[in-house]
Design a protein around this motif. Structure first.
Motif, PDB file in Angstrom:
ATOM      1  N   LEU A 130       0.496  -1.031  -0.136  1.00  0.00           N
ATOM      2  CA  LEU A 130      -0.083   0.050  -0.015  1.00  0.00           C
ATOM      3  C   LEU A 130       0.913   1.153  -0.144  1.00  0.00           C
ATOM      4  O   LEU A 130       0.245   2.507  -0.582  1.00  0.00           O
ATOM      5  N   ALA A 131       2.056   1.538   0.637  1.00  0.00           N
ATOM      6  CA  ALA A 131       2.917   2.462   0.457  1.00  0.00           C
ATOM      7  C   ALA A 131       3.755   3.237  -0.729  1.00  0.00           C
ATOM      8  O   ALA A 131       3.382   3.834  -0.753  1.00  0.00           O
ATOM      9  N   PRO A 132       3.736   1.832  -1.422  1.00  0.00           N
ATOM     10  CA  PRO A 132       4.055   2.921  -2.913  1.00  0.00           C
ATOM     11  C   PRO A 132       2.728   3.210  -3.552  1.00  0.00           C
ATOM     12  O   PRO A 132       2.412   4.296  -4.279  1.00  0.00           O
ATOM     13  N   VAL A 133       1.859   2.731  -3.450  1.00  0.00           N
ATOM     14  CA  VAL A 133       0.086   3.221  -4.011  1.00  0.00           C
ATOM     15  C   VAL A 133      -0.134   4.646  -3.643  1.00  0.00           C
ATOM     16  O   VAL A 133      -0.263   5.295  -4.506  1.00  0.00           O
ATOM     17  N   ILE A 188      10.178   9.652   1.298  1.00  0.00           N
ATOM     18  CA  ILE A 188       9.082   8.662   1.946  1.00  0.00           C
ATOM     19  C   ILE A 188       9.799   7.493   0.646  1.00  0.00           C
ATOM     20  O   ILE A 188       9.111   6.402   1.259  1.00  0.00           O
ATOM     21  N   GLU A 189      10.220   7.648  -0.352  1.00  0.00           N
ATOM     22  CA  GLU A 189      10.737   6.769  -0.826  1.00  0.00           C
ATOM     23  C   GLU A 189      12.312   6.099  -0.428  1.00  0.00           C
ATOM     24  O   GLU A 189      12.041   4.588   0.188  1.00  0.00           O
ATOM     25  N   GLN A 190      12.995   6.277   0.644  1.00  0.00           N
ATOM     26  CA  GLN A 190      13.679   5.473   2.194  1.00  0.00           C
ATOM     27  C   GLN A 190      12.883   4.734   2.567  1.00  0.00           C
ATOM     28  O   GLN A 190      13.587   3.500   2.705  1.00  0.00           O
ATOM     29  N   LEU A 191      12.127   5.409   2.775  1.00  0.00           N
ATOM     30  CA  LEU A 191      11.368   4.524   3.932  1.00  0.00           C
ATOM     31  C   LEU A 191      10.466   3.093   3.200  1.00  0.00           C
ATOM     32  O   LEU A 191      10.633   1.809   4.315  1.00  0.00           O
ATOM     33  N   ILE A 192      10.824   3.556   2.713  1.00  0.00           N
ATOM     34  CA  ILE A 192       9.794   2.005   1.857  1.00  0.00           C
ATOM     35  C   ILE A 192      10.465   1.541   1.630  1.00  0.00           C
ATOM     36  O   ILE A 192      10.923   0.329   1.161  1.00  0.00           O
ATOM     37  N   ALA A 249       6.160   5.154   6.236  1.00  0.00           N
ATOM     38  CA  ALA A 249       6.111   5.776   5.020  1.00  0.00           C
ATOM     39  C   ALA A 249       4.408   5.990   4.513  1.00  0.00           C
ATOM     40  O   ALA A 249       4.322   7.517   4.089  1.00  0.00           O
ATOM     41  N   ARG A 250       3.459   5.743   4.623  1.00  0.00           N
ATOM     42  CA  ARG A 250       2.601   6.014   4.701  1.00  0.00           C
ATOM     43  C   ARG A 250       2.104   6.928   5.881  1.00  0.00           C
ATOM     44  O   ARG A 250       1.223   8.144   5.167  1.00  0.00           O
ATOM     45  N   GLN A 251       2.488   7.309   6.922  1.00  0.00           N
ATOM     46  CA  GLN A 251       1.754   8.456   7.549  1.00  0.00           C
ATOM     47  C   GLN A 251       2.208   9.278   7.281  1.00  0.00           C
ATOM     48  O   GLN A 251       2.114  10.795   7.202  1.00  0.00           O
ATOM     49  N   GLU A 252       3.956   9.529   6.389  1.00  0.00           N
ATOM     50  CA  GLU A 252       4.379  10.181   6.410  1.00  0.00           C
ATOM     51  C   GLU A 252       3.634  10.954   4.799  1.00  0.00           C
ATOM     52  O   GLU A 252       3.327  12.095   4.748  1.00  0.00           O
TER      53      GLU A 252
END
Length: 783
Positions: free
Chosen positions: A217-220, A270-274, A282-285
């Motif tokens: 879900l994070a990349p989406v 966010i990309e780093q977190l993913i 990542a989703r929080q950010e």
């Protein structure tokens, strides 16, 4: 909710603003529904990508059972699926990925507006939950299963009747449906979408259940954020290139330690977190980035709002002081040549500076217009208006007293105007206004000998104010009531008959005219009763009823304007107009509108007599001078006129705004929905009482021996006090009611500057033949 107001005038057949959609991003879309809706999604899409099926407009007969329209849609879908068994190309298209089926069920939509089977409150376009909440059902591959309800419960009184209290209710915004569909199909987010995927916030349950689990879900979510950021970026770069001393949106444009704007660093984080597998963080950010970016979009959309509002307010104030030049007495001495030159130079320089600024910023042409008017208005007032109060101040023995009187009247005017603004949202205030006019004003302001000499006039005036003041207290949520419609028609007939009994000996020709017009109303009452019964039984509108209703409506409207019989008094002419428009308050009424129309007209006719009596018995009496001589009492008359203008629009409680209305009465004339004719009928019904009011004000002008348009100009000077408030309250977000009502309130008052002038001109024309002799003709009740 995002509304484009121009769609009302285009009938929703053409997209007023072209936009990208999930249909255009899909591999193929099959669209079924109304001819006003389905084709518009194919416009601007890739050729061949969106196929549409629509029934003809002649099938949109909403006076019959509208479920036939929805059955047609389902039949067409069934036929399409059956055809795929013998059509390999179609079969391949249907089995392809990223396919959308769009079924527009107009029958269900129209039945809700017309019959309101599940809710008797609210009407088309309002903000009631029963009319704004739409069930969202999602199931199939990629959709999570139902979840148990939370504590506290996610349900309220609205959803308890569904008997689904054991399951979690997850609401979304209307715009969020687009990214949800895009994520499920695996397609690009539409360019113009600013919706937020429900699954972005990890602290709340979403809708998706990806095969790869929660980490997918994070990349989406990031893709959703990048789409909205790009939307912001386009506006940011455009505004920065065109605006002098542009102030960027700091939360997104602040330069970070790596020398990049914070939005870029945010995406990288966010990309780093993913990449590190920390999908929850990542989703929080991502959720926070989307929240801030939407704030940035709003910042850019409203960047020039304060500036534009300042210019427009200056224009409205300038118009008010400029129109006051028509009522102010001429200055004893003119402005010196040096001062005139200085004023003109200052106005020209101000205009030149703004135009140069707009040219440098490549501003729209409307900006040039916005600033031109206030410069001209204030220049004229500085040359011709300012010397008048200055000279009166200098010539006054007690300058403080003069200033106090001016400020006192100014405060009173502002308070009354803002009171009427508040009454738009709190309808009971109109009733309080009628109490003031009917009880407090006569006993606090009338000369005592007038009350003793004309007790019958006082009693009738108080009674008519109290009767008319009842209607704003009634609920705006109405159900079709044939009995009340017939009572309204009978009351209109009674008012005409009552006046006829007063003038029958003086004007036999006018009496014959009234009898003819009364027959039109009786015929329309019979037709309306028949049509209502047929429509309520869903048997359709008989063609004979529709034809006769249109004929009678048109003939009754033109009849008073082409009469050869001469009316001996303005009141007789007003009654003729009253009966002519009365037909429309039968066929287009849903409940008590006819009763309001009758009470309102009686109140206006009595207002003429009351004002004439007050002026005749007041200090100074009726002026015999040529030309207009301003009196402070004219401000009160103008405020009364503005009060009646607003009550004429809102008094019946049927029209809440231009976008909110009942469709039931319209179907008695238009069984097939036509947006332009619907708007025309609604505007006509709104305008009818204003024509009566304009004729009444013109008659009052004559009765007080005032030059034409003098009282109207006083009212016109005061109108902007309301219009500015409504202008500042206009909103472009919220429900259709929120958006439409704020725009409607502003438009109603803005159009008064033009429409009222036009209607008042008609009123002056209608009473022109009576001249000053009108002052000698009174209804007998005042003698």
């Amino acid at each position: 909710m995002y509304e484009y107001v121009s769609s009302a005038s285009k009938g929703w057949k053409t997209k007023p603003v072209h936009f990208d959609s999930v249909f255009n991003q899909s591999s193929h879309t099959f669209c079924f529904g109304a001819p006003d809706v389905s084709p518009m999604f194919a416009q601007g899409a890739t050729p061949g990508k969106v196929d549409t099926w629509s029934y003809s407009e002649e099938n949109e007969d909403f006076t019959k059972d509208a479920t036939a329209l929805d059955i047609w849609v389902l039949d067409q879908l069934r036929t399409l699926l059956q055809n795929a068994s013998s059509n390999a190309v179609l079969d391949s298209q249907l089995r392809d990925d990223k396919v959308i089926f769009f079924l527009h069920l107009l029958g269900l939509d129209s039945t809700g507006h017309s019959y309101r089977p599940h809710s008797k409150i609210g009407n088309h376009g309002d903000g009631d939950p029963d009319n704004t909440r739409t069930p969202l059902i999602a199931w199939g591959r990629g959709i999570r299963a139902p979840l148990p309800d939370s504590i506290p419960s996610s349900h309220d009184d609205y959803s308890h009747p569904w008997q689904l209290d054991d399951f979690l209710r997850r609401d979304i915004e209307q715009a969020d449906l687009t990214p949800l569909m895009a994520a499920l199909l695996g397609i690009n987010y539409p360019v113009n979408s600013i919706g937020v995927l429900p699954d972005i916030d990890p602290t709340r349950p979403g809708y998706l259940l990806p095969r790869e689990g929660e980490p997918a879900l994070a990349p989406v979510a990031l893709a959703n954020a990048e789409s909205i950021v790009e939307h912001y970026l386009v506006k940011h770069e455009s505004k920065a290139a065109q605006t002098i001393r542009y102030k960027a949106f700091e939360p997104l444009e602040k330069v970070t330690q790596d020398g990049k704007p914070s939005r870029v660093s945010w995406v990288s984080k966010i990309e780093q977190l993913i990449g590190d597998g920390r999908s929850f963080e990542a989703r929080q950010e991502t959720a926070e980035l989307i929240k801030i970016t939407l704030q940035g979009l709003r910042y850019l959309e409203t960047y020039d709002r304060v500036f534009i509002r300042t210019i427009v307010v200056a224009a409205y104030l300038g118009w008010a002081v400029y129109s006051s030049l028509s009522i102010l007495p001429p200055a004893a001495s003119s402005v010196s040549a040096n001062k005139r030159a200085w004023v003109r130079t200052a106005a020209t320089a101000t205009l030149a500076i703004f135009w140069a600024l707009f040219a440098a910023q490549r501003a729209p042409w409307t900006f040039y217009v916005y600033v031109t008017f206030p410069c001209y208005f204030w220049q004229q007032f500085a040359l011709h208006g300012v010397p008048v109060p200055v000279q009166q101040f200098k010539s006054s023995d007690r300058s403080g007293s003069f200033t106090g009187r001016v400020l006192f009247h100014l405060v009173i005017v502002v308070v009354v105007l803002q009171y009427m603004v508040a009454a738009y949202a709190h309808r009971s205030l109109w009733s309080v206004g009628f109490l003031f006019m009917g009880i407090l004003w006569p006993f606090a302001s009338w000369p005592s000998h007038l009350r003793s000499q004309k007790p019958k006039l006082l009693l009738l005036w108080t009674g008519s104010c109290l009767a008319t003041g009842i209607f704003p207290l009634l609920s705006v949520n109405k159900v079709e009531d044939l009995y009340m419609i017939m009572c309204g028609g009978a009351t209109i007939l009674a008012v005409g008959a009552g006046y006829l009994s007063l003038v029958s000996n003086d004007n036999a020709a006018a009496g014959k005219v009234s009898v003819v017009q009364a027959s039109f109303i009786v015929l329309m009452m019979a037709i309306t009763a028949s049509s209502v019964k047929n429509l309520q039984a869903k048997q359709g509108l008989p063609i004979i009823n529709q034809t006769l209703a249109w004929i009678i409506l048109v003939v009754s409207l033109i009849y008073p304007f082409f009469l050869k019989a001469r009316h001996q008094t303005p009141a007789s002419k007003i009654i003729s107009l009253f009966l002519g428009f009365g037909v429309s308050f039968v066929i287009l009424s849903i409940s008590v509108e006819g009763l309001f129309y009758a009470a309102f007209t009686c109140n206006l006719l009595l207002w003429i007599e009351v004002e004439a009596a007050v002026r005749l018995n007041g200090p100074g009496g009726v002026s015999s001078k040529q030309g207009y001589e301003f009196r402070t009492d004219d401000i009160r008359i103008a405020l009364f006129f503005l009060f009646f203008v607003q009550v004429a629009f809102f008094g019946s409680g049927n029209v809440a705004s231009i976008s909110s209305f009942y469709l039931g009465p319209i179907f008695r004339l238009l069984p097939i929905f036509n947006p332009l004719l619907v708007v025309a009928l609604l505007i006509f019904k709104i305008a009818a009482p204003h024509v009566i009011l304009s004729a009444v004000l013109a008659t009052l002008n004559t009765r007080l021996h005032l030059p034409p348009f003098s009282l109207f100009i006083v009212a016109l000077t005061l109108t902007d006090g309301m219009t500015m408030t409504f202008f500042l309250n206009v909103t472009d977000t919220g429900s259709w009611l929120d958006v439409g009502q704020s725009i409607s309130f502003f438009c109603v008052n803005s159009l008064l500057l033009v429409c009222s002038a036009g209607m008042y001109t008609v009123g002056e024309y209608l009473v022109l033949e009576y001249g000053t002799c009108a002052s000698t003709h009174h209804v007998r009740l005042t003698e």
